[in-house]
Design an enzyme around this catalytic site. Structure first.
Site, PDB file in Angstrom:
ATOM      1  CE  LYS A 110      -6.372   3.537  13.544  1.00  0.00           C
ATOM      2  NZ  LYS A 110      -6.669   4.619  12.630  1.00  0.00           N
ATOM      3  CD  GLU A 133     -13.139   0.310  16.161  1.00  0.00           C
ATOM      4  OE1 GLU A 133     -13.488   0.088  14.986  1.00  0.00           O
ATOM      5  OE2 GLU A 133     -12.661   1.382  16.533  1.00  0.00           O
ATOM      6  NE  ARG A 166      -3.845  13.170   7.773  1.00  0.00           N
ATOM      7  CZ  ARG A 166      -4.642  12.484   6.969  1.00  0.00           C
ATOM      8  NH1 ARG A 166      -5.193  13.069   5.931  1.00  0.00           N
ATOM      9  NH2 ARG A 166      -4.902  11.213   7.184  1.00  0.00           N
TER      10      ARG A 166
HETATM   11  P1  ADP Z   1      -7.203  10.766   3.963  1.00  0.00           P
HETATM   12  O1  ADP Z   1      -7.812  10.645   2.635  1.00  0.00           O
HETATM   13  O2  ADP Z   1      -8.101  10.320   5.054  1.00  0.00           O
HETATM   14  O3  ADP Z   1      -6.510  12.053   4.226  1.00  0.00           O
HETATM   15  P2  ADP Z   1      -5.042   9.002   3.254  1.00  0.00           P
HETATM   16  O4  ADP Z   1      -4.364   8.154   4.265  1.00  0.00           O
HETATM   17  O5  ADP Z   1      -5.532   8.366   2.029  1.00  0.00           O
HETATM   18  O6  ADP Z   1      -6.178   9.636   4.129  1.00  0.00           O
HETATM   19  O7  ADP Z   1      -4.140  10.256   2.800  1.00  0.00           O
HETATM   20  C1  ADP Z   1      -3.036  10.676   3.456  1.00  0.00           C
HETATM   21  C2  ADP Z   1      -1.865   9.851   2.966  1.00  0.00           C
HETATM   22  O8  ADP Z   1      -1.330  10.390   1.778  1.00  0.00           O
HETATM   23  C3  ADP Z   1      -0.741   9.833   3.923  1.00  0.00           C
HETATM   24  O9  ADP Z   1      -0.910   8.862   4.890  1.00  0.00           O
HETATM   25  C4  ADP Z   1       0.454   9.542   3.026  1.00  0.00           C
HETATM   26  O10 ADP Z   1       0.715   8.183   2.884  1.00  0.00           O
HETATM   27  C5  ADP Z   1       0.041  10.059   1.679  1.00  0.00           C
HETATM   28  N1  ADP Z   1       0.804  11.272   1.317  1.00  0.00           N
HETATM   29  C6  ADP Z   1       1.590  12.009   2.081  1.00  0.00           C
HETATM   30  N2  ADP Z   1       2.095  13.040   1.461  1.00  0.00           N
HETATM   31  C7  ADP Z   1       1.637  12.971   0.230  1.00  0.00           C
HETATM   32  C8  ADP Z   1       1.807  13.794  -0.934  1.00  0.00           C
HETATM   33  N3  ADP Z   1       2.527  14.892  -0.908  1.00  0.00           N
HETATM   34  N4  ADP Z   1       1.189  13.465  -2.059  1.00  0.00           N
HETATM   35  C9  ADP Z   1       0.421  12.372  -2.097  1.00  0.00           C
HETATM   36  N5  ADP Z   1       0.219  11.576  -1.023  1.00  0.00           N
HETATM   37  C10 ADP Z   1       0.819  11.855   0.116  1.00  0.00           C
HETATM   38  P1  ADP Z   2      -6.991   4.445   9.212  1.00  0.00           P
HETATM   39  O1  ADP Z   2      -6.261   5.179  10.277  1.00  0.00           O
HETATM   40  O2  ADP Z   2      -6.146   3.419   8.566  1.00  0.00           O
HETATM   41  O3  ADP Z   2      -7.683   5.380   8.297  1.00  0.00           O
HETATM   42  P2  ADP Z   2      -9.628   3.845  10.319  1.00  0.00           P
HETATM   43  O4  ADP Z   2      -9.855   3.487  11.733  1.00  0.00           O
HETATM   44  O5  ADP Z   2     -10.003   5.216   9.901  1.00  0.00           O
HETATM   45  O6  ADP Z   2      -8.099   3.583   9.992  1.00  0.00           O
HETATM   46  O7  ADP Z   2     -10.369   2.769   9.412  1.00  0.00           O
HETATM   47  C1  ADP Z   2     -10.119   2.692   8.022  1.00  0.00           C
HETATM   48  C2  ADP Z   2     -11.253   1.946   7.314  1.00  0.00           C
HETATM   49  O8  ADP Z   2     -11.432   0.625   7.866  1.00  0.00           O
HETATM   50  C3  ADP Z   2     -12.614   2.583   7.449  1.00  0.00           C
HETATM   51  O9  ADP Z   2     -12.813   3.604   6.505  1.00  0.00           O
HETATM   52  C4  ADP Z   2     -13.541   1.397   7.243  1.00  0.00           C
HETATM   53  O10 ADP Z   2     -13.640   1.077   5.889  1.00  0.00           O
HETATM   54  C5  ADP Z   2     -12.806   0.263   7.916  1.00  0.00           C
HETATM   55  N1  ADP Z   2     -13.225   0.092   9.322  1.00  0.00           N
HETATM   56  C6  ADP Z   2     -12.704   0.705  10.387  1.00  0.00           C
HETATM   57  N2  ADP Z   2     -13.316   0.349  11.523  1.00  0.00           N
HETATM   58  C7  ADP Z   2     -14.270  -0.535  11.183  1.00  0.00           C
HETATM   59  C8  ADP Z   2     -15.230  -1.304  11.914  1.00  0.00           C
HETATM   60  N3  ADP Z   2     -15.332  -1.241  13.229  1.00  0.00           N
HETATM   61  N4  ADP Z   2     -16.056  -2.128  11.219  1.00  0.00           N
HETATM   62  C9  ADP Z   2     -15.961  -2.227   9.877  1.00  0.00           C
HETATM   63  N5  ADP Z   2     -15.056  -1.544   9.139  1.00  0.00           N
HETATM   64  C10 ADP Z   2     -14.212  -0.708   9.770  1.00  0.00           C
END
Ligand code: ADP
Ligand code: ADP
Ligand code: MG
Length: 675
Positions: free
Chosen positions: A116, A200, A296
């Protein structure tokens, strides 16, 4: 285009990729762990290769094995799905070195967006707006504290290598900073093996709005509009929708162009998501800031597919095989509104504790996988009835995606689809999701990431089905099940429990008492046959007529007094799982009645339910009996109680004679069951 690909994932996303491949006549190779030997994704592919033990590090993360499997089966490309190896730069590089196409961005783009802090430095140069903060390399705690003080509280400390909502700490005031920093670093090193952090400004009442982008190998980019993922628990997404409510065309274009600029800055290819945190100003305007890019296909990609009519996996496959993007920016348009709900094996009322177990009942709303036009409902699922949710992987069971012409229509469809989602065997968040979808602030699109904590009172521990209706549904189900058992239905569909040769045969009595347990509390109930025909149910101090009709698809139309519902009841052991349009609940009936529709046939409750007299035995020692068959009749409190066989078996011994007085809990006879 490829003729064969390997899918390096499991669950719903592996099945979803396989579905598009099949449609494009591309052969698929699945990989699987010990725990997944009989999994749906294995059946969904043309071939399958076992790659190791159940823990991800022994299978789905073992990329040498996966590359070997691809070479051995002649696959030309590997789709990584999400999670696991999807954002692993080394794996993407190893694919290339082995002469395989990685269906995703180039390794350099994964690396650039992987951390990040580093990605923010790049985005700053590309002119993408950032949350005010510190994302430098110097990690001296005093400097970090000074930066936090400069930014102004509250701040958010984030693990640079973090993901999945882990490694984040909100800090309210300067005195709390040092302790929060330490705890964040500890979690970061444990979870990600890297304790670098960034700081942040903590945006107040923010929304999470992300942009789907796509690039091809010719250097073209488009954005496929936004998704609002503000409804979160513990920084993890619960519901996602597209388009984002309140989005103006100007802001959409600005965010879309910023996302394309982000992708272009790292020479991105394929599907990616640029996540923004959006500040909501008092005057109603919104400010957006780059948070991170996920390199992804994302879990919530189906809502984008629903509003654009595009298949993003097909786009991924076309781009990875060298074709240009299927459509230009001006050829893309938004049609209607889509919402996705993540159905997880977890208990919302116990802090969302993940649950494991067997899906004894797995009933889904009527739809086809890519059905947008016909019902507006799509289910992406990686499991089937009878499958087990193991402790090794994610707790997500399925995704429910609805599409409607308007947000209101989509919301109504989502609630209806959730009502038709019947899962028995483990705890799920289905009823919780219904509460979120119907709560006024979600319905009115007052979205921000604190919606769930703010609405605790209406979201948690909500019982929408009361005891009388639950009991009425269970009695109706038991009687219908008995009818099926006895195959003695009257042509009108009316069931007379006293006319049947089964557990409900009356010996002159016109009333039967039984006990139910609802929310751990016992209640007495009484079912009475009225002189003029029909039934009356007394429960919880209420007495009213009970009417019911068996509908198609196993549902029952149940009327109790002035209440009416359509219910599906699944009897598992003593527990009846009742699903209605209003909500779902469980009720236990302590009586032969409960066993009549028992699908499990558990070993016996051949005991007196209350003190009384043995009227008769319908069997003798040595008799073979069928499940549900009446064994003995007792009389107590002027009512008769039939004890029915809980399973097929043989009567071993009668322990009393007709006329004997028995105490509550006394064993009346011994039954040897087959199981
Ligand atoms: P996003 O909705 O932003 O893609 P998430 O972090 O909720 O983010 O979704 C991705 C996560 O799903 C991965 O970090 C992992 O923990 C989980 N994951 C990985 N492989 C699978 C799978 N085959 N089925 C369900 N969940 C999975
Ligand atoms: P991850 O890699 O775990 O998805 P993100 O940086 O995408 O991490 O942040 C995940 C969630 O945390 C966001 O969807 C939001 O709800 C909260 N978040 C992240 N950054 C901030 C911020 N600067 N202020 C308030 N909420 C935040
Ligand atoms: Mg994120």
């Amino acid at each position: 285009m490829f003729t064969k690909i390997l899918i390096a994932n499991r669950g719903e996303i592996a099945c979803r990729v396989a579905a598009t491949a099949r449609r494009l006549a591309i052969k698929t190779v699945a990989v699987y762990s010990d725990a997944d030997a009989g999994a749906k994704h294995v059946a969904a592919c043309d071939e399958a290769i076992h790659i190791g033990g159940s823990a991800p590090k022994d299978s789905y993360l073992r990329w040498e094995r996966i590359i070997e499997a691809a070479k051995a089966t002649g696959a030309q490309a590997i789709h990584p799905g999400y999670g696991f190896l999807s954002e692993n730069e080394e794996f993407a590089q190893a694919c290339a070195n082995a002469g395989l196409v990685f269906i995703g961005p180039p390794p350099s783009a994964i690396k650039d967006m992987g951390l990040k802090a580093e990605s923010k430095q790049l985005m700053e140069k590309a002119g993408v707006p950032l949350v005010p903060g510190y994302h430098g390399a110097n990690q001296d705690p005093d400097l970090l504290q000074a930066e936090a003080d400069r930014i102004g509280y509250p701040v958010l400390i984030k693990a640079s290598a973090g993901g999945g909502g882990k490694g984040m700490r909100a800090v309210e005031k300067a005195e709390d900073f040092a302790a929060a920093l330490q705890s964040c670093k500890r979690e970061a090193i444990n979870s990600f093996g890297d304790d670098a952090v960034l700081i942040e400004k903590y945006v107040q009442r923010p929304r999470h709005i992300e942009i789907q982008v796509f690039g091809d190998t010719q250097g073209n980019y488009v954005y496929l509009f936004e998704r609002d993922c503000s409804v979160q628990r513990r920084h993890q997404k619960v519901l996602e929708e597209a388009p984002a409510p309140g989005m103006t065309p100007e802001m959409r274009a600005q965010m879309g162009l910023a996302a394309v600029a982000a992708a272009r800055a790292v020479n991105y290819v394929g599907a990616g998501t640029v996540e923004f945190i959006v500040e909501q100003r008092a005057d109603g305007s919104m400010n957006f800031f780059f948070m991170e890019m996920n390199t992804r296909l994302q879990v919530e990609h189906p809502v984008t597919e629903a509003i654009t009519g595009q298949d993003l996996v097909e786009w991924q496959l076309r781009v990875a095989s060298g074709e240009p993007l299927p459509l230009l920016q001006e050829q893309l348009a938004i049609d209607g509104h889509a919402i996705e709900a993540r159905i997880c094996a977890e208990n919302p009322d116990n802090n969302f504790l993940p649950a494991t177990g067997t899906l004894h009942v797995y009933g889904l709303p009527a739809c086809a996988t890519f059905d947008r036009a016909a019902t507006g409902v799509r289910v992406d699922s990686g499991v089937r009835e009878g499958d087990t949710i193991s402790p090794y992987y994610d707790s997500m069971v399925a995704k429910l995606i609805v599409h409607g012409r308007t947000r209101e229509e989509a919301l109504a469809r989502m609630d209806a689809a959730l009502a038709q989602t019947h899962i028995v065997g483990l705890a799920t968040n289905v009823q919780f999701l219904r509460h979120v979808v119907t709560c006024p602030s979600f319905a009115q699109a007052q979205l921000d990431t604190a919606l769930i904590p703010r609405e605790t009172a209406v979201l948690f521990n909500q019982e929408k089905v009361g005891l009388p209706l639950a009991a009425a549904a269970q009695v109706a189900h038991a009687l219908v099940a008995e009818r099926a058992l006895a195959a003695q239905a009257d042509a009108s569909g009316w069931i007379d429990p006293w006319a049947q040769r089964d557990g409900w045969r009356s010996h002159g009595a016109s009333s039967r008492a039984f006990m139910v347990e609802f929310h751990d509390a016992p209640h007495t109930a009484q079912l009475t046959r009225l002189h003029g025909g029909g039934l009356q149910l007394q429960i919880d101090g209420q007495t009213a007529p009970l009417h019911f009709t068996a509908l198609a698809n196993g549902a029952l139309d149940v009327r109790y007094g002035d209440q009416r519902t359509t219910a599906n009841v699944y009897q598992k052991g003593d527990v009846a799982h009742v699903f209605t349009a209003q909500g779902a609940t469980q009720i236990v009936a302590i009586d032969a009645l409960a066993h009549a529709g028992d699908v499990q046939g558990e070993a016996g409750r051949l005991t007196a339910p209350m003190p009384g007299k043995v009227v008769s035995f319908a069997v003798k020692a040595g008799d073979a009996v069928k499940k549900g068959q009446p064994l003995a009749v007792m009389e107590a409190m002027k009512m008769e109680h039939t004890i029915a066989a809980p399973a097929d078996g043989t009567v071993a011994e009668l322990l009393f004679a007709p006329g004997d007085q028995v105490t509550e809990g006394a064993e009346l006879l011994k039954l040897e069951t087959a199981a």
